[in-house]
Every structure is written in structure tokens, then in C-alpha cells.
Design a protein around this motif. Structure first.
Motif: not given
Ligand SMILES: C[S@@+](CC[C@H](N)C(=O)[O-])C[C@H]1O[C@@H](n2cnc3c(N)ncnc32)[C@H](O)[C@@H]1O
Length: 179
Positions: A5, A20, A42, A69-70, A85
Motif C-alpha cells: 500500500r 475499488g 467503490e 471502474v467500467e 489494489t
């Protein structure tokens, strides 16, 4: 995950997008001296609730948005850095998500990710193929058999660094790519 991270979120700079974000475990790793602001997306309502509680752990301004994210709700070439991540194992349409990241990243911007990926060994990858229908069911669409680095290159990112971390059935990669 802590060192990873630090290596991804901790090195981000400028205007940053985290996709995410989950429960917000990366928030405290962003460096207030380098990050101007963070947009975190998210899709999951329960995760978002926890992430909201973690906003206070960050030293930077963060806007949390419910999105996948799409289908990113941002203009083209908005971000200096994008961070992901342990996300692309479970994204429904990873190619579309990666193209969206490419779209919102500024030319020359940095995409940093840590992901568990498809094993390079033929026996281990066949075992991953067998296990994946189960992990998808019990672990939020998590695919153990995705060759994510190949997908990143296929959508046109230039891979600048890729480190393979050991693990027979769950090997990880740390990857930095640019648009
Ligand atoms: C294993 S968790 C990782 C969370 C966080 N990134 C971390 O490192 O702690 C995977 C996350 O990816 C999110 N996710 C799944 N599909 C997604 C999508 N299509 N777009 C964005 N995030 C997604 C999940 O809701 C979940 O929060």
C-alpha cells in the motif's frame, strides 16, 4: 499488504483516483505533501459505509463516489495517478475498466496496481482455473486465474515496472504503467 500500500498509494501524486477503494484501507497511506486531492470510487454500498468512517484517517481531501471502474464519472485526462489494489480480480469487465482508466488518466500519468494474478506455472494455473468458479461464488466474483498484466498491456498502457511476488496459487504483481 502494508508495504505494498505504501508503494502504490504512498507514491501517488497530484490529482489521484483510487478505484475499488473497498473499506478505505489505502487512505492513510497517501502523502499529503504529494497528493492534491483523491477521488475514490467503490460500487459496493457496505464497503462505502466503512470507507466513509476511514476518511478521518487520511491527511488529504477525499471525495467518495459510488461507481464502478467500467463507467467512471470523470472527464477525460483528469488524473495524474490512478491506484488500484486487489481490485481487478473481481471487476466484471476488466478490459472496459482498464480502458476507462486510460481515458481519465492524463497523458504521461501513472497507473499503479497490486493484484493477485494468474500463475506462470502450467499446473498451478490449471488448478487456478479449477478453483476460480468457487472463488467467484464465495468471494465476490474474485478470479484467481486472471492475467491482469497482459490485459493492462493489451489496452495500450506502457508497463514501466512489474515485480512478481511469489505465491504458488496466489502470486501477486506490483505494476506501474503510464498512458
Ligand atoms: C478485495 S477488495 C479490495 C479493496 C481495497 N482496494 C483494498 O486494497 O483494501 C476488492 C474491491 O473491488 C471492488 N470492485 C469489484 N468490482 C468492481 C468494479 N467493477 N469497479 C470498481 N470496484 C470494484 C469491490 O467492491 C471491493 O471493494
Amino acid at each position: 499488504m502494508e508495504p505494498l500500500r505504501r508503494e502504490t498509494a504512498g507514491q501517488a501524486y497530484g490529482v489521484v483516483l483510487e478505484v475499488g477503494a473497498g473499506t478505505g484501507l489505502n487512505f492513510s497511506f497517501y502523502n499529503p505533501e504529494k497528493v492534491e486531492r483523491l477521488e475514490a470510487i467503490e460500487p459496493d454500498t457496505a464497503m462505502l459505509r466503512y470507507a466513509r468512517q476511514r476518511l478521518a484517517t487520511a491527511g488529504i481531501p477525499i471525495t467518495l463516489t459510488q461507481a464502478a471502474v467500467e463507467d467512471l464519472p470523470f472527464d477525460d485526462s483528469t488524473f495524474d495517478c490512478v491506484v488500484a489494489t486487489l481490485v481487478f480480480c473481481s471487476v466484471t469487465d476488466p478490459e472496459r475498466g482498464l480502458r476507462e482508466i486510460m481515458r481519465v488518466l492524463k497523458p504521461g500519468g501513472t497507473f499503479s496496481m497490486v493484484e493477485h494474478v494468474r500463475s506462470q506455472g502450467s499446473i498451478a494455473s490449471r488448478v487456478q482455473d479449477m478453483i476460480t468458479p468457487i472463488t467467484r461464488l464465495v468471494s465476490g466474483n474474485c478470479h484467481w486465474n486472471r492475467d491482469t498484466a497482459r490485459k493492462v498491456a493489451a489496452v495500450g498502457f506502457q508497463i514501466k515496472q512489474k515485480r512478481d511476488l511469489s505465491g504458488i496459487l496466489l502470486p501477486q504483481i506490483v505494476l506501474k504503467a503510464t498512458r
